[in-house]
Design a protein around this motif. Sequence first.
Motif, PDB file in Angstrom:
ATOM      1  N   UNK A 102      12.406 -15.095  11.396  1.00  0.00           N
ATOM      2  CA  UNK A 102      12.717 -16.529  11.485  1.00  0.00           C
ATOM      3  C   UNK A 102      11.497 -17.395  11.154  1.00  0.00           C
ATOM      4  N   UNK A 103      10.302 -16.802  11.224  1.00  0.00           N
ATOM      5  CA  UNK A 103       9.069 -17.541  10.922  1.00  0.00           C
ATOM      6  C   UNK A 103       8.671 -17.485   9.452  1.00  0.00           C
ATOM      7  N   UNK A 104       9.356 -16.678   8.648  1.00  0.00           N
ATOM      8  CA  UNK A 104       9.033 -16.596   7.220  1.00  0.00           C
ATOM      9  C   UNK A 104       9.434 -17.913   6.573  1.00  0.00           C
ATOM     10  N   UNK A 105       8.490 -18.555   5.885  1.00  0.00           N
ATOM     11  CA  UNK A 105       8.703 -19.906   5.368  1.00  0.00           C
ATOM     12  C   UNK A 105       9.063 -19.953   3.885  1.00  0.00           C
ATOM     13  N   UNK A 106       9.245 -18.839   3.233  1.00  0.00           N
ATOM     14  CA  UNK A 106       9.612 -18.774   1.817  1.00  0.00           C
ATOM     15  C   UNK A 106       8.582 -19.470   0.933  1.00  0.00           C
ATOM     16  N   UNK A 107       7.329 -19.480   1.357  1.00  0.00           N
ATOM     17  CA  UNK A 107       6.269 -20.133   0.580  1.00  0.00           C
ATOM     18  C   UNK A 107       5.491 -19.143  -0.271  1.00  0.00           C
ATOM     19  N   UNK A 108       5.733 -17.901  -0.085  1.00  0.00           N
ATOM     20  CA  UNK A 108       5.055 -16.869  -0.866  1.00  0.00           C
ATOM     21  C   UNK A 108       6.003 -15.709  -1.035  1.00  0.00           C
ATOM     22  N   UNK A 109       5.459 -14.622  -1.469  1.00  0.00           N
ATOM     23  CA  UNK A 109       6.251 -13.426  -1.689  1.00  0.00           C
ATOM     24  C   UNK A 109       6.716 -12.836  -0.359  1.00  0.00           C
ATOM     25  N   UNK A 110       7.996 -12.539  -0.277  1.00  0.00           N
ATOM     26  CA  UNK A 110       8.534 -11.890   0.918  1.00  0.00           C
ATOM     27  C   UNK A 110       7.922 -10.513   1.083  1.00  0.00           C
ATOM     28  N   UNK A 111       7.786  -9.791  -0.028  1.00  0.00           N
ATOM     29  CA  UNK A 111       7.170  -8.470   0.019  1.00  0.00           C
ATOM     30  C   UNK A 111       5.719  -8.568   0.504  1.00  0.00           C
ATOM     31  N   UNK A 112       5.002  -9.567   0.043  1.00  0.00           N
ATOM     32  CA  UNK A 112       3.620  -9.771   0.485  1.00  0.00           C
ATOM     33  C   UNK A 112       3.538 -10.063   1.972  1.00  0.00           C
ATOM     34  N   UNK A 113       4.501 -10.822   2.481  1.00  0.00           N
ATOM     35  CA  UNK A 113       4.552 -11.144   3.908  1.00  0.00           C
ATOM     36  C   UNK A 113       4.775  -9.871   4.727  1.00  0.00           C
ATOM     37  N   UNK A 114       5.712  -9.049   4.272  1.00  0.00           N
ATOM     38  CA  UNK A 114       5.979  -7.771   4.958  1.00  0.00           C
ATOM     39  C   UNK A 114       4.747  -6.871   4.874  1.00  0.00           C
ATOM     40  N   UNK A 115       4.137  -6.819   3.708  1.00  0.00           N
ATOM     41  CA  UNK A 115       2.959  -5.970   3.489  1.00  0.00           C
ATOM     42  C   UNK A 115       1.828  -6.334   4.454  1.00  0.00           C
ATOM     43  N   UNK A 116       1.634  -7.620   4.648  1.00  0.00           N
ATOM     44  CA  UNK A 116       0.574  -8.066   5.563  1.00  0.00           C
ATOM     45  C   UNK A 116       0.840  -7.573   6.992  1.00  0.00           C
ATOM     46  N   UNK A 117       2.095  -7.600   7.396  1.00  0.00           N
ATOM     47  CA  UNK A 117       2.463  -7.095   8.730  1.00  0.00           C
ATOM     48  C   UNK A 117       2.176  -5.595   8.804  1.00  0.00           C
ATOM     49  N   UNK A 118       2.488  -4.867   7.733  1.00  0.00           N
ATOM     50  CA  UNK A 118       2.229  -3.421   7.702  1.00  0.00           C
ATOM     51  C   UNK A 118       0.728  -3.132   7.814  1.00  0.00           C
ATOM     52  N   UNK A 119      -0.075  -3.864   7.070  1.00  0.00           N
ATOM     53  CA  UNK A 119      -1.531  -3.671   7.110  1.00  0.00           C
ATOM     54  C   UNK A 119      -2.055  -3.964   8.512  1.00  0.00           C
ATOM     55  N   UNK A 120      -1.636  -5.089   9.079  1.00  0.00           N
ATOM     56  CA  UNK A 120      -2.105  -5.452  10.423  1.00  0.00           C
ATOM     57  C   UNK A 120      -1.682  -4.429  11.472  1.00  0.00           C
ATOM     58  N   UNK A 121      -0.474  -3.917  11.350  1.00  0.00           N
ATOM     59  CA  UNK A 121       0.011  -2.917  12.309  1.00  0.00           C
ATOM     60  C   UNK A 121      -0.758  -1.606  12.154  1.00  0.00           C
ATOM     61  N   UNK A 122      -1.077  -1.251  10.917  1.00  0.00           N
ATOM     62  CA  UNK A 122      -1.861  -0.031  10.667  1.00  0.00           C
ATOM     63  C   UNK A 122      -3.254  -0.157  11.275  1.00  0.00           C
ATOM     64  N   UNK A 123      -3.869  -1.302  11.090  1.00  0.00           N
ATOM     65  CA  UNK A 123      -5.199  -1.541  11.665  1.00  0.00           C
ATOM     66  C   UNK A 123      -5.129  -1.513  13.186  1.00  0.00           C
ATOM     67  N   UNK A 124      -4.101  -2.132  13.747  1.00  0.00           N
ATOM     68  CA  UNK A 124      -3.931  -2.114  15.211  1.00  0.00           C
ATOM     69  C   UNK A 124      -3.776  -0.694  15.729  1.00  0.00           C
ATOM     70  N   UNK A 125      -2.997   0.113  15.025  1.00  0.00           N
ATOM     71  CA  UNK A 125      -2.807   1.507  15.415  1.00  0.00           C
ATOM     72  C   UNK A 125      -4.140   2.247  15.438  1.00  0.00           C
ATOM     73  N   UNK A 126      -4.926   2.070  14.378  1.00  0.00           N
ATOM     74  CA  UNK A 126      -6.222   2.756  14.310  1.00  0.00           C
ATOM     75  C   UNK A 126      -7.176   2.269  15.400  1.00  0.00           C
ATOM     76  N   UNK A 127      -7.111   0.995  15.721  1.00  0.00           N
ATOM     77  CA  UNK A 127      -7.951   0.473  16.808  1.00  0.00           C
ATOM     78  C   UNK A 127      -7.591   1.128  18.139  1.00  0.00           C
ATOM     79  N   UNK A 128      -6.291   1.216  18.403  1.00  0.00           N
ATOM     80  CA  UNK A 128      -5.830   1.828  19.658  1.00  0.00           C
ATOM     81  C   UNK A 128      -6.251   3.292  19.710  1.00  0.00           C
TER      82      UNK A 128
END
Length: 186
Positions: free
Chosen positions: A66-92
């Motif tokens: 619901x927070x996706x604002x259609x201002x950029x690539x949807x795939x890029x938005x998803x990709x950023x979440x994947x990268x952040x989640x991967x980094x969070x996993x490695x931190x934990x």
Amino acid sequence: MKVIDLHQSEKEIIQLAVENNRHAQHKIYSQFAPKMLSVCRQYIKDVHQAEDVMITAFMKVFFNLKNFEHKGSFEGWIRRIMVNESISFLRVQKQVKFTEDENFFEERFNNIESQFSVEDIQFLIDNLPDGYRMVFNLYAIEGYKHQEIAEMLNISEGTSKSQLSHARKMLQNQVNKLKNYQNGTE
């Protein structure tokens, strides 16, 4: 139950997914899961752990859709979440260690030879220490700038540059060894 037309726009599918339409959510997942697994896999060596991280990240995608604002690539938005989640996993997992190196110099290397397969290149990247691999992926593959990487990883910009320099040097050495091995000179 509402059937999704195959030719609906991305915006319509996203809106249906926001409204918890399971078919729309499945369509988004099916379309992007293979690419996003590859993104997670770039950071996490074990494919099963990468898949777990991807699934967790997709839960965040659907929760925050619901927070996706259609201002950029949807795939890029998803990709950023994947990268952040991967980094969070490695931190934990506390698998990442960054070393400060004040006396490094940045070198330029040629791109990895095109004679190598994707599997060879991924193998070489997998053999980098976690900190090197993470910074290398964020910079060389995701296209982040050192300042952004420093903020994401809570390190200095100099450490980001140093990690990248060391990663490139290590990759260059590995590429040379692989070339020598393939040429029969090692």
